[in-house]
Enzyme design. Sequence first.
Site, mmCIF file in Angstrom:
data_model
loop_
_atom_site.group_PDB
_atom_site.id
_atom_site.type_symbol
_atom_site.label_atom_id
_atom_site.label_comp_id
_atom_site.label_asym_id
_atom_site.label_seq_id
_atom_site.Cartn_x
_atom_site.Cartn_y
_atom_site.Cartn_z
ATOM 1 N N ARG A 1 0.819 -1.223 0.000
ATOM 2 C CA ARG A 1 0.000 0.000 0.000
ATOM 3 C C ARG A 1 0.855 1.276 0.000
ATOM 4 O O ARG A 1 0.369 2.343 0.339
ATOM 5 C CB ARG A 1 -0.991 0.014 1.174
ATOM 6 C CG ARG A 1 -2.002 -1.134 1.142
ATOM 7 C CD ARG A 1 -2.856 -1.056 -0.115
ATOM 8 N NE ARG A 1 -3.953 -2.021 -0.120
ATOM 9 C CZ ARG A 1 -3.922 -3.210 -0.720
ATOM 10 N NH1 ARG A 1 -2.822 -3.598 -1.361
ATOM 11 N NH2 ARG A 1 -4.970 -4.003 -0.709
ATOM 12 N N LEU A 2 2.101 1.148 -0.407
ATOM 13 C CA LEU A 2 2.974 2.317 -0.549
ATOM 14 C C LEU A 2 2.841 2.831 -1.982
ATOM 15 O O LEU A 2 3.779 2.777 -2.787
ATOM 16 C CB LEU A 2 4.427 1.955 -0.215
ATOM 17 C CG LEU A 2 4.650 1.431 1.206
ATOM 18 C CD1 LEU A 2 6.127 1.091 1.421
ATOM 19 C CD2 LEU A 2 4.191 2.465 2.236
#
Length: 212
Positions: free
Chosen positions: A191-192
């Site tokens: 989720r970066l």
Amino acid sequence: MVDLGEIRKEYTQGRLDETRVADNPFTQFHAWFEQYQETRPEEPTVMTLASVDADGQPWQRILLLKSYDDKGFVFFTNYQSNKGMQLDASGKASMHFFWIGMERQVQIQGRVEKVSREESAAYFHSRPRQSQLGAWASHQSRPLENRAELEARFNQLNEEYQDKEIPLPDFWGGFRLIPERVEFWQGGEYRLHDRVEYRLADGEWAIQRLNP
């Protein structure tokens, strides 16, 4: 309760570097759109259009993008529909493209204006004849007693304009969204995600990386 928390997908296809993007969002959008088309999606021009009504209530709907250049992004609608009246009243809108196959999103925000009557007519007459009749037959967003009523209007118009050119309705045409902010999103592992924002300031585009 329907628990959907276990449905997960990791995004690992690419990266987006703010130091390597195009100088303006139109060029960047074109590059991404061309890459997306190469994947042969079923509806490459599909997008979500958001507007706000007089009570401040947001509305969203799926539309098709019909053209774009460095002046803005063009779509067509019934001017008397909910969205048409909301856009006319507020003068603002937001577009959103979600290209899941490439793990990418594009969000475009800005002001809207009606395109010229000539531009609307050119697109209207490029549509299939049945779609032109459909624009006349549908009192878009207004209550409808039943489908038979709609089909009766369509059939009546089909007879009326048999062997005749169908004129452009006064209530139908295009809007152009003129961007003031554009965000490009590339899905990232853990989720970066990569988010790069273009924001118009004093006639120039400022580029900024955002936290995911």
